[in-house]
Structure formats: C-alpha cells, structure tokens
Enzyme design. Sequence first.
Site, PDB file in Angstrom:
ATOM      1  N   PHE D 118      64.385   8.618 -80.400  1.00 51.98           N
ATOM      2  CA  PHE D 118      63.344   9.354 -79.825  1.00 51.98           C
ATOM      3  C   PHE D 118      63.437   8.837 -78.462  1.00 51.98           C
ATOM      4  CE2 PHE D 118      59.099  11.412 -80.517  1.00 51.98           C
ATOM      5  CZ  PHE D 118      59.498  12.043 -81.707  1.00 51.98           C
ATOM      6  N   GLN D 238      50.205  12.720 -69.484  1.00 53.37           N
ATOM      7  CA  GLN D 238      51.612  13.161 -69.930  1.00 53.37           C
ATOM      8  C   GLN D 238      51.776  14.661 -70.137  1.00 53.37           C
ATOM      9  OE1 GLN D 238      53.580  11.862 -73.782  1.00 53.37           O
ATOM     10  NE2 GLN D 238      54.448  10.720 -72.220  1.00 53.37           N
ATOM     11  N   HIS D 240      54.274  17.127 -71.852  1.00 50.65           N
ATOM     12  CA  HIS D 240      55.600  17.029 -73.007  1.00 50.65           C
ATOM     13  C   HIS D 240      56.460  18.023 -72.588  1.00 50.65           C
ATOM     14  CE1 HIS D 240      57.850  17.122 -76.527  1.00 50.65           C
ATOM     15  NE2 HIS D 240      57.154  16.034 -76.959  1.00 50.65           N
ATOM     16  N   LEU D 250      53.418  22.346 -79.766  1.00 50.40           N
ATOM     17  CA  LEU D 250      54.496  21.351 -79.444  1.00 50.40           C
ATOM     18  C   LEU D 250      55.733  21.495 -80.345  1.00 50.40           C
ATOM     19  CD1 LEU D 250      54.407  18.765 -77.812  1.00 50.40           C
ATOM     20  CD2 LEU D 250      54.609  17.453 -79.885  1.00 50.40           C
ATOM     21  N   GLU D 253      59.825  15.904 -80.158  1.00 50.86           N
ATOM     22  CA  GLU D 253      61.058  15.233 -79.104  1.00 50.86           C
ATOM     23  C   GLU D 253      61.940  14.963 -80.368  1.00 50.86           C
ATOM     24  OE1 GLU D 253      59.610  12.711 -76.187  1.00 50.86           O
ATOM     25  OE2 GLU D 253      60.862  11.221 -76.939  1.00 50.86           O
ATOM     26  N   ARG D 284      59.503  11.142 -71.145  1.00 49.11           N
ATOM     27  CA  ARG D 284      58.978  12.531 -71.158  1.00 49.11           C
ATOM     28  C   ARG D 284      58.620  12.955 -69.757  1.00 49.11           C
ATOM     29  NH1 ARG D 284      54.961  12.175 -76.413  1.00 49.11           N
ATOM     30  NH2 ARG D 284      56.715  12.432 -77.834  1.00 49.11           N
ATOM     31  N   HIS D 351      49.737  16.896 -72.663  1.00 47.03           N
ATOM     32  CA  HIS D 351      49.992  16.417 -73.954  1.00 47.03           C
ATOM     33  C   HIS D 351      49.104  15.121 -74.216  1.00 47.03           C
ATOM     34  CE1 HIS D 351      51.872  15.684 -77.773  1.00 47.03           C
ATOM     35  NE2 HIS D 351      52.348  14.481 -77.218  1.00 47.03           N
ATOM     36  N   ARG D 392      53.489   7.386 -71.587  1.00 43.62           N
ATOM     37  CA  ARG D 392      53.721   6.885 -72.834  1.00 43.62           C
ATOM     38  C   ARG D 392      55.072   7.385 -73.556  1.00 43.62           C
ATOM     39  NH1 ARG D 392      53.239   9.591 -77.827  1.00 43.62           N
ATOM     40  NH2 ARG D 392      52.088  11.259 -77.221  1.00 43.62           N
TER      41      ARG D 392
HETATM   42  C1  LIG Z   1      50.952  18.041 -81.094  1.00 46.03           C
HETATM   43  C2  LIG Z   1      51.102  16.616 -80.638  1.00 46.03           C
HETATM   44  C3  LIG Z   1      52.017  15.903 -81.247  1.00 46.03           C
HETATM   45  C4  LIG Z   1      52.213  14.568 -81.145  1.00 46.03           C
HETATM   46  N1  LIG Z   1      53.315  13.781 -81.525  1.00 46.03           N
HETATM   47  C5  LIG Z   1      53.197  12.530 -81.684  1.00 46.03           C
HETATM   48  C6  LIG Z   1      54.245  11.724 -82.057  1.00 46.03           C
HETATM   49  O1  LIG Z   1      55.154  12.400 -82.810  1.00 46.03           O
HETATM   50  N2  LIG Z   1      53.997  10.268 -82.178  1.00 46.03           N
HETATM   51  C7  LIG Z   1      53.105   9.887 -81.500  1.00 46.03           C
HETATM   52  O2  LIG Z   1      53.063   8.522 -81.448  1.00 46.03           O
HETATM   53  N3  LIG Z   1      52.049  10.724 -80.973  1.00 46.03           N
HETATM   54  C8  LIG Z   1      52.071  11.768 -80.891  1.00 46.03           C
HETATM   55  N4  LIG Z   1      51.181  12.580 -80.491  1.00 46.03           N
HETATM   56  C9  LIG Z   1      49.761  11.988 -79.945  1.00 46.03           C
HETATM   57  C10 LIG Z   1      48.952  11.413 -80.873  1.00 46.03           C
HETATM   58  O3  LIG Z   1      49.056  12.247 -81.972  1.00 46.03           O
HETATM   59  C11 LIG Z   1      47.519  11.439 -80.447  1.00 46.03           C
HETATM   60  O4  LIG Z   1      47.264  10.553 -79.259  1.00 46.03           O
HETATM   61  C12 LIG Z   1      46.540  10.775 -81.545  1.00 46.03           C
HETATM   62  O5  LIG Z   1      46.669  11.488 -82.645  1.00 46.03           O
HETATM   63  C13 LIG Z   1      45.227  10.432 -81.100  1.00 46.03           C
HETATM   64  O6  LIG Z   1      44.319   9.941 -82.282  1.00 46.03           O
HETATM   65  P1  LIG Z   1      42.870   9.576 -82.092  1.00 46.03           P
HETATM   66  O7  LIG Z   1      42.657   9.129 -83.264  1.00 46.03           O
HETATM   67  O8  LIG Z   1      42.586   8.917 -80.877  1.00 46.03           O
HETATM   68  O9  LIG Z   1      42.390  11.023 -82.082  1.00 46.03           O
HETATM   69  P2  LIG Z   1      41.948  12.461 -82.869  1.00 46.03           P
HETATM   70  O10 LIG Z   1      43.007  12.252 -84.144  1.00 46.03           O
HETATM   71  O11 LIG Z   1      42.257  13.571 -81.694  1.00 46.03           O
HETATM   72  O12 LIG Z   1      40.782  12.505 -83.156  1.00 46.03           O
HETATM   73  C14 LIG Z   1      39.633  12.620 -82.584  1.00 46.03           C
HETATM   74  C15 LIG Z   1      38.373  12.379 -83.607  1.00 46.03           C
HETATM   75  O13 LIG Z   1      37.383  12.494 -82.815  1.00 46.03           O
HETATM   76  C16 LIG Z   1      36.251  13.402 -83.178  1.00 46.03           C
HETATM   77  N5  LIG Z   1      35.399  13.559 -82.108  1.00 46.03           N
HETATM   78  C17 LIG Z   1      35.780  13.983 -80.649  1.00 46.03           C
HETATM   79  N6  LIG Z   1      34.675  14.186 -79.995  1.00 46.03           N
HETATM   80  C18 LIG Z   1      33.552  13.906 -80.648  1.00 46.03           C
HETATM   81  C19 LIG Z   1      32.209  13.936 -80.475  1.00 46.03           C
HETATM   82  N7  LIG Z   1      31.847  14.404 -79.385  1.00 46.03           N
HETATM   83  N8  LIG Z   1      31.655  13.564 -81.512  1.00 46.03           N
HETATM   84  C20 LIG Z   1      31.997  13.201 -82.769  1.00 46.03           C
HETATM   85  N9  LIG Z   1      33.232  13.157 -83.079  1.00 46.03           N
HETATM   86  C21 LIG Z   1      34.015  13.436 -82.089  1.00 46.03           C
HETATM   87  C22 LIG Z   1      37.032  14.294 -83.696  1.00 46.03           C
HETATM   88  O14 LIG Z   1      36.354  15.230 -84.702  1.00 46.03           O
HETATM   89  C23 LIG Z   1      38.453  13.666 -84.186  1.00 46.03           C
HETATM   90  O15 LIG Z   1      37.959  13.287 -85.648  1.00 46.03           O
HETATM   91  C24 LIG Z   1      50.978  14.168 -80.482  1.00 46.03           C
HETATM   92  C25 LIG Z   1      50.028  14.807 -80.108  1.00 46.03           C
HETATM   93  C26 LIG Z   1      49.794  16.183 -80.189  1.00 46.03           C
HETATM   94  C27 LIG Z   1      48.903  16.823 -79.685  1.00 46.03           C
END
Ligand SMILES: Cc1cc2nc3c(=O)[nH]c(=O)nc-3n(C[C@H](O)[C@H](O)[C@H](O)COP(=O)(O)OP(=O)(O)OC[C@H]3O[C@@H](n4cnc5c(N)ncnc54)[C@H](O)[C@@H]3O)c2cc1C
Lengths: 235, 118, 125, 580
Positions: D118, D238, D240, D250, D253, D284, D351, D392
Amino acid sequence: MHVNLKILRYNPEVDKKPHWETYNVECEPGDRVLDLLNHVKWYVEPTLTYRRSCAHGVCGSDAMLINGRNRLACKILIRDLTKDGGTITVEPIRGLKVEKDLLVDMDPFFESYRAVLPFFINDDPVPAGERLQTVEDRERFDQGTKCILCAACTTSCPIFWVNGRYLGPAAIVQAHRFIFDSRDKGTSERLNLLNQNTGVWRCRTAYNCTEACPREIPVTQLIEEVKRAIMYQQA
Amino acid sequence: MYRGREGQWAWLLHRLSGLAILAYLMLHIVSIGSMIFGEEVYMSIHEIYDLALFRLGLIAVVGGVLYHSLNGLRVILLDMTGRGIVYQRQLFYATLVLTLAGMAFTAYKVIPRVLGGY
Amino acid sequence: MIRAKTYNDAKQQSHTNAELNWWIFMRISGVVLTFLILGHIWMTYVQVSEKDATFDAVVFKLQQPAWKLYDWLILSLSLLHGANGARYSIEDYVRSRPNRFWVKSIFYTLIAALFVFGTVGLFSI
Amino acid sequence: MQHHRYDVIVVGAGGSGLMASLYAAKNKNVSVAVISKLYPTRSHTGAAQGGVGAALGNVSEDHWEWHMYDTVKGGDYLADQDAAEIFAKDIIDAVYELEHMGLPFSRLPNGKIAQRKFGGHTKEFGKAAVERACYAVDRTGHMILQTLYQQNVKAGTTFFNEFQVLDLIIEDGVCRGVVAYEISTGEVHVFQAKSVVLAAGGYGRVFKITSNALSLTGDLMSIYYRKGLPLEDLEFYQFHPTGIAKLGILITEGARGEGGILRNDSGERFMERYAPSIKDLAPRDIVSRAIYMELREGRGAGKDKDYLLLDLTHLPRDVIEGRLPDITDFSRTYLGVDPVTAPVPIQPTAHYAMGGIPTTVDGECLANSSTTVRGLYAAGEVACVSLHGANRLGTNSLGDLIVFGKRAGIAAARYAQDAQFEDLPARADGAALDEIERLKSGHGTENAARIRKELQETMMDNVSIYRTDETMSRQVEILKELQARYRNVSVTDTSTKYNTELMEAMELGYMLDVAEAMTASALNRKESRGAHAREDFPDRDDENWLKHTMAYRDLSRPGEVNIGYKNVVLGKFEPKPRVY
Ligand SMILES: Cc1cc2nc3c(=O)[nH]c(=O)nc-3n(C[C@H](O)[C@H](O)[C@H](O)COP(=O)(O)OP(=O)(O)OC[C@H]3O[C@@H](n4cnc5c(N)ncnc54)[C@H](O)[C@@H]3O)c2cc1C
Ligand code: HEM
Ligand code: SF4
Ligand code: F3S
Ligand code: FES
C-alpha cells in the site's frame, strides 16, 4: 435528455393512501436514479423522502422498486432503464410498512437478521496470532460476506410479501456466512433456527432474491446449500 | 406486478397448478367413489363428464398435472444440485415446452373423439 | 430504540424436524406421483376415451388387487401431498392466527373425509 | 421531550463508535448506548476497501518501528510520535483481535491473514514497499463494520438508530450529555451521560468531488467548534488520487498495490518522474499533486483532458476480478469500463480529514492545547490524536478506528465508573429546539441545496489540492456570504415524521462552519506540508510551522476565527526532508 420520474408518494400526516406523482427531470444517461431523486428533493419537491448515504452501492440504504424490480437507486443508471422522454417508476420496497414516500420501516427486517445469530461463535481459547484458515475454506463462505443488508432480496420474495414471518433470504445469507465458516462453532444452533417453519423451508425457490441482489450474491444457491446442510445434519 | 423473471412465474404456476389439481382430485374422488352408491348414481355423475366442455377441460387437467409434475422435478433438481440452479431458467422453458407438447398430444387424441361423439 | 436480541434468546427457541420431514416427503411423493399419475392419466384417459370409463369398466379394473393398490397409492399420496401443499398456501395467505386455525381444521377434516370415502370406495368392491 | 440516562453514550456507529461501545460495555459497571443518524451498517466505514495496516510480517519481514516510521514520515513529521508509537504497536494485536471476532480476512496459502502493498508503507525505513495492508478482498472496511456490528449484537448493545445528534451539553468544562432528534418521529431527546464518545466521522461532503457519503457533513466537529472549542489541523485534508472520474467514487490504492499503473494521455507512467523509488505507490498527497500537475500541463485524457488513467490491463483477469471485485464492479457499473480490458478514468477525490477534534492518546477531547473537556472523548475520523499528521497513509485510518476507538471506549467507561451524573442545565435542548423552530417556521427564501452546491464547488476550486493566499481569501468571503444566506434558509417540509429536509438543512449549517474553520486554518499556515500544498509557500518550514493548528471560533465576533497552536510530540524520528 429528459425523463419522467414517476414516484409513489405517501405522507402519513396528510394522505390516506399512496398516490403517484410525476416529475419531469433533465438528466444524463449515465446518471443514477439516486441523482434524479436528489435533484427532485433539492430543487423541486423538498418533502420527497428516502434513505441514502454512500451513493455507490455499498451501504444498503436505498433499495427501491424501480421499474418493477428491486434495485439500489444509486446503482442503477438511467441508460439501463429508459430512453430520452421515457418514464421511470419508483416505489417503496414491498412487504415492509411504508413510513413516508420511499422510506419503509426496517425494524422487522433487522429483527430477522438478529434472529439467526449473525455473529461469530467460538468459545475456544484464542491463539496468540490468527486462527488459521485455508484459502479454500475462506472462499467457501465468501459470497455471503458481501451482503450489505439492503433488503432488496427479502422484499422481492413473493413469500415474504404475504408471509412476514418468513425470516427471508437476507437473514439466511447471513446465517450461511457463519455456517460455512470453518472457524465458527455455532453451526448446529443456526441450523436448528433455520429448520423452523419460518426458516429455509418457506423458500419456494422463486429466485427473485438472486435477481434483486445488487451485490450479485447467488442468494437462492446459498439458501439451497443451507437446506441441504440441515438435511444432512439431521440425517 | 413485480417484474420477476422465470423463477417467480414458475413458482406461481406451480402453486396455482398444484391447488387446481388438488381441487380436481377432490372432485374426482367424489365422482369415482360414488360407485359405492351403485351404478345409477355413478352414471348420473359420469354423464356430466361426457359433456364436450368437460372432456376438453380434461386437456387443461393434463396440462396442469404435466406442468406441476415437471416443474416439481425441476424444483427437486434445484434443491439437490448446484447445476439445477445454474440452469433453472432453461429448465423452466423445457418444462413449458414439454407441458404444451403433452397438451397438444392430448388434444390431438381427444378432439377427434369429441367431434366423432366417441 | 432497538435492543439487540442476545445469543441466549435465540438459543432457547425450540426445535423440531417437522418442516424438514414434510419437505422431504413432498419431494419423494412428488417423484413417485409423477409416474403413478401420468400413468393413470395415460391409461384411463388419453389412450382410451372418457366414454369407456363406464361403471362396469371401472368395477372390472378395480377388482384386480394390483390396480386397487395402484389407485390407493395415488389416492393417499396425492391427498397427503396436496394437503400439505395447500397448508403451505394457507400459512402464507391466511395471516391471522384464529382464522388460520379454522381454515386448517375445516380443510384437514375435508381431506380426511375424502380419504376415508375413497378408501372405502376402493376396498368395497 | 424524552429523557434518557446512560453512563456512556457513543455518538456514531462506524468502526470507531462500534469499537468504543464494545469495549466500554466490557466494563460491567457502566451502561452504554450508541446513537447514530444512520443504521450502524450504513456507516461509511463500510466503504473502505483496501485494508488495515499492521506489521504482522505474514508475507515478508516487518516491524512496528518501520510502520511507525512510515506513519510519521507519511504525515510529513507533523504526526505526534507518542500516538504513532502506540498505534504501530497496538494495531498488531488489534488485527488479531478482529480475526478472533470472526472477521473474514483473505488468506495466504499457509492459512495466515493475507497482506498486500500500500502507498507509503515500506521496509527498513523507506528502502522498498512492504506488504503490510491486511485485507478482506477489497471490502476490508465493510467486513470491519459488519464484524463490529455483529459483535455488538452479540453483546446486546443498546442502539438508538436514526437519531441525529444536534447538540452537546457541556457546562463548566464538563460534558453532561447530548441532545438528539429522532428522525422517525421528530421528537427531541435528551441523553444524560457521565461520558460521551464522539465517533461521527468526517466531512468530505464540503467538496464537490468526494469519496465520502452524503451523510458525512462534519456535524459533531461543528457542534464542538460552535462552543468555542478548537478544531485541530483542519487544513490537512487528503485528496485520494484515484476517484472515478467525475463521480469521486473511490478506487482503492490496493489496485496499485496489486500492480496497477497510473498513465497520462500519451500512456506515460508519469509517477516515475515524481517519485522515482516507489512510483505509483507514493503517499497520496504526492500522487494527487502529480496528477494535478499532469492535468494542468495538458496531459489529461478524454476530450476535456480532465482525467487520467489507472491501467490494470496488464494484470491477469483473475487478479483483477478475484482481489478487486468491488472496484471492478464500480467501474463496470458507473463508467461502463471493464478494467480487465481498458484503463479506468480517474481523478483525485476529497477523501479524508486528518484534522478534527483534538484529543489525547486516550481520546479525551482538548479544550485548548493542554486542558481536557471532562467526560468527553472522541475517536476515528472526527478526532485528531494526530496520528496522521499532515497526511494519512492508506490503511492507517481503519487502524486508527480500531486502536483509538477502543482506547476511547475503555477510557470513557473508566471515567464514567467513578463519576457522578452532573445536573443538566434548564432547557438543555433549548438551542436545538430553537434551531429547528427557526428552520421550520422561517420565511427565508433561500434554498439549502443551492447554498450547499455553491459551497461544494467553491471549496473544490479554492481550498483543494493546491492553495494560494488569493483563492483562500476569496473563499473566506464566499463562506461569509453563504453563512449569511444560510440564515435565510427555511424548510418547506413542516411534517414531524422523517423530515429529512430539515436534517439536511441542519447538516448544511455544520458544513459551512467546518469549511470556515478549515479555510481559516489553511490560510493561516504559510508553508507546504503533506496534504497542505501552497503555491505561494511551496516548501516545508519546520522552523516556524512544526506545530499543530488549533482553530477557535470567535464567539463574540461571528465569522472570525482565532488560531492557536499546539506542539508536535517528537521522539524517535527527527524531521527530515520527505522524499520517496
Ligand atoms: C471510499 C473510502 C475508502 C476508504 N478506504 C480506506 C482503507 O482502505 N483503509 C483505511 O484505513 N481507511 C480507509 N478509508 C477511511 C476510513 O474508512 C474512514 O476514515 C473511517 O471509516 C471513518 O470511520 P468513523 O468510525 O470515524 O466514521 P464513519 O464510519 O463515517 O461513521 C460515522 C458515524 O457517525 C454517525 N453520525 C454522524 N453524524 C451524526 C450525528 N449528527 N448524529 C448521530 N450520528 C451521527 C453516522 O451515523 C455514522 O454511524 C476510506 C474512506 C472512504 C470514504
Ligand atoms: C405428479 C407429480 C407431482 C410432483 C412431481 C409434485 C411435486 C411437488 C413438489 C416438489 C412440491 C413442493 C414445491 C415446493 O416446495 O416449492 C409440490 C407442491 C405442491 N403440490 Fe405437487 N407434485 C405432484 C403432484 C401433485 C398433485 C397430484 C397435487 C394435487 C393433489 C399436488 C399439489 C401440490 C400443491 C398444492 C403444492 C404446494 C405448492 C406451493 O406451496 O407452492 N401435487 N409438488
Ligand atoms: S443478500 Fe443481497 S439483496 Fe439481500 S440484503 Fe444482502 S446485499 Fe441486499
Ligand atoms: S425470492 Fe423467496 S422463495 Fe426463495 S429463492 Fe428467493 S427466498
Ligand atoms: S446510497 Fe448506499 S447503497 Fe445506495
């Protein structure tokens, strides 16, 4: 191009019954149905209600009945549905209570999900590193792991429409994912649950589920594998 | 109407044909079983069967039974083998073709008899 | 608010093999019936005319034990198969519990009556 | 109004929230509930594809120090090295733990967890790329989200699904609960809690082209910021390199990890010019800038020359379809391009937010560079422990969720175990109710969607990959104008059940405010570092800028942002020029 977006609308605070409304929308052939719904909601009729989040078919929010078939609104393109000037019909998925417009009550769906013990069961002491698993054993249950719990399958099943007690294909797919995981130890409990009147035996191989699944999971095949597993287990 | 494909229609026809032939079977038992009440009762019921309409209706019964049994075999293939699922669509069309062929053959046998009064 | 069902809730659900057994029965009886019924139709209807199914012809046929058994097998297997098939439909379409109970009771009674009637008919000859 | 009481409340049910709730609930002395505006399995963690990085060394030799080094260097030395060390060590056991929870990792022939290369992950401190990303086909995030949700189902966690949090109750430096709107009924609920964990994800939707879900609108960051509390390092956002052209969806990578090559219009492998040693697998920010340069110099493909190509056609069909089935599907579905036979049109896509709510390594939220807000924790993309620094590395976010989600959950439960419920202020839900009332009964003529569209387009033009004083100053003014117009927004849907228009309008308010903090932070930092690339200050300047930005909203002068700073925790690795 222009298309007519014909939506079955229902506002519980005003309407007694759902009714059709048509919106003429300008779009590109490569647009998603979700893009059209967003357009209508943002610029034409802000009360239009539906769920959406990821917009690329991985979160499972927006299963709908589009041109008579269950589809994810974000994973079906206009060019695959109609031509310039054509009509696209959008209705809520069937068999679950419609709350507002295209949004349905998903609680019964998730209740069925929870009923099949959708979690890894293995109480043996854990090794220091990973539990080993061969490439073939991992492949055995790969299909079911793709499921995004969108309910397109369950709500396309003619048995589920008339018999809400049927756990439905989505729950069976989840069970399959664990039943055929070589590391899991909960197989017999799960098979017993699915061996009930509300379980796999309700499936009449109508095949709609497989055709509806946006993740291309061979749902019917997985259900049949579970049926056979139960049969061999009890034999 | 949900725009399901072959599988959905195969199932619907299977259910309808199953229920229809069950209804027919129940009547059939009554009519044949009426024998125990003697020849007169039996023949009076049986005469109804002799009406052209009923005799042609039997072509439908043959169709129903043929479809239901062939599709039943299709379902069993789906249940027992992975192959059955792969070819479920083709199997459905085979079922339809064979059913129609069977009905055509029956018609070919029966219609001349009806017309000839035999 | 959703409270996730726990492992133990699910564990406590009872379990029988009834549906599995019916499922297997439907398949086995189905295969057997294919031959019995298609044979029956072929012999009594396609090959010969409905007109030939006179009282005497039927009595003559049914006096032979082999045919008696053949027809009785059709009678019992197809009634049972059909009844269970109809049960599937009833359980799908009749959704209120009390209604389902009544519909099923009446339906099973009818099937049982037909079975007795058909059996008596067959063996009284 | 409904009132609830739980010892620990987790806001958000993505990877970080579910990890926090799972570990908080292991402390049997506390009650835990999770509030999420989406059904948990709809969270955007499910969209993550490529993998989670951990130095398991299953394919070739690897050590946590190497992982830590890559993380710090990838972050352009702005990463806090205490966080990076904890992370690189803990993620190894955390990945095993996920495996023990049943996560279906792909496997190597010897039965161990499969790993692949990666961007930015190297062996022996930068010598060559190393297989560090543990993956489950190309849906690692999906499997993490599902597995963690499953474990929560098993544990019997209480969920409040489709409840949108509108406010945090913080008085005298102590967090006392949250206010949430039940989307299905329109009712406002007050959740009293001893500790609250924020895990509400990122805010990619402020940009036009993004890989982020429509729901990622920076709600909790804004709510925090509106209270005069700081947001850290927001200028580091970031892009991507490989989003599907125009859509932003997306392409992992991992596609390059499996051997994919970026090409320009003439078919040239242009990364050879920008990062001679690791080429397409450079971090990235570097690849995104390279793509931007190629486009700017007219070497883009297509009739508008506005995209580049990701070429997988030299790879065997079964590698593409077998290890990257989802992205193969995306490309076929959305572009009608089959990656097996034709290169895929790509363009950089917004991203990931490196910045967010500042926290300690135990997830405690910081009210300034040293004191914490008692009882308030944050983890995941919403937070900034500053593991990622200025940029990142791929796979480090999923690791961040797991390691710091868990730590925040444990710390929040431990705190709640000894703390008392603090009194709620009178009308705890007042601010939220007033805002709802304003939007519902207002006579404003502004349309929220139009403002949002302008926000997204202008942010994309002015504060994206390359930035200058001029574009950002312009954006500051644009934002002020949009915020003014936002005050004239009213919603037409006055119903109580599932009023999604109202919720979207709320979210727009949040987006405008994070955009404000972000633009101000970016305008303030006069150097280029990691994802923050200024044309007018093209070099990194460790002397003046080796520090974290803390952006505070000026509560007395609306629209003004005060910038403070926080020291970077240095340690093992001295800042060095970042070349690949
Ligand atoms: C397409 C894509 C691919 C990625 N691929 C990778 C990868 O291969 N490897 C890697 O390490 N990272 C990757 N990332 C980054 C990583 O996936 C995210 O940064 C990470 O999943 C964020 O997780 P989280 O738990 O912080 O939030 P999220 O999974 O985004 O969850 C947010 C939560 O908060 C809740 N929420 C938001 N606002 C409110 C509110 N006002 N009231 C109540 N609930 C709320 C939502 O309902 C949700 O449940 C990727 C990101 C994307 C977009
Ligand atoms: C002739 C050979 C027959 C075969 C091979 C056959 C096969 C089957 C099979 C396999 C099923 C189960 C379908 C499923 O579970 O999806 C079934 C269902 C059924 N059968 Fe038959 N059957 C035959 C004859 C009959 C007869 C004679 C009757 C009527 C008396 C009948 C009535 C039914 C009914 C009502 C159903 C239920 C349909 C449903 O639930 O959808 N079948 N049959
Ligand atoms: S099996 Fe397919 S259709 Fe059914 S819920 Fe899962 S992803 Fe959706
Ligand atoms: S549509 Fe229904 S009947 Fe079975 S094959 Fe699918 S679950
Ligand atoms: S919006 Fe996520 S699946 Fe369609």
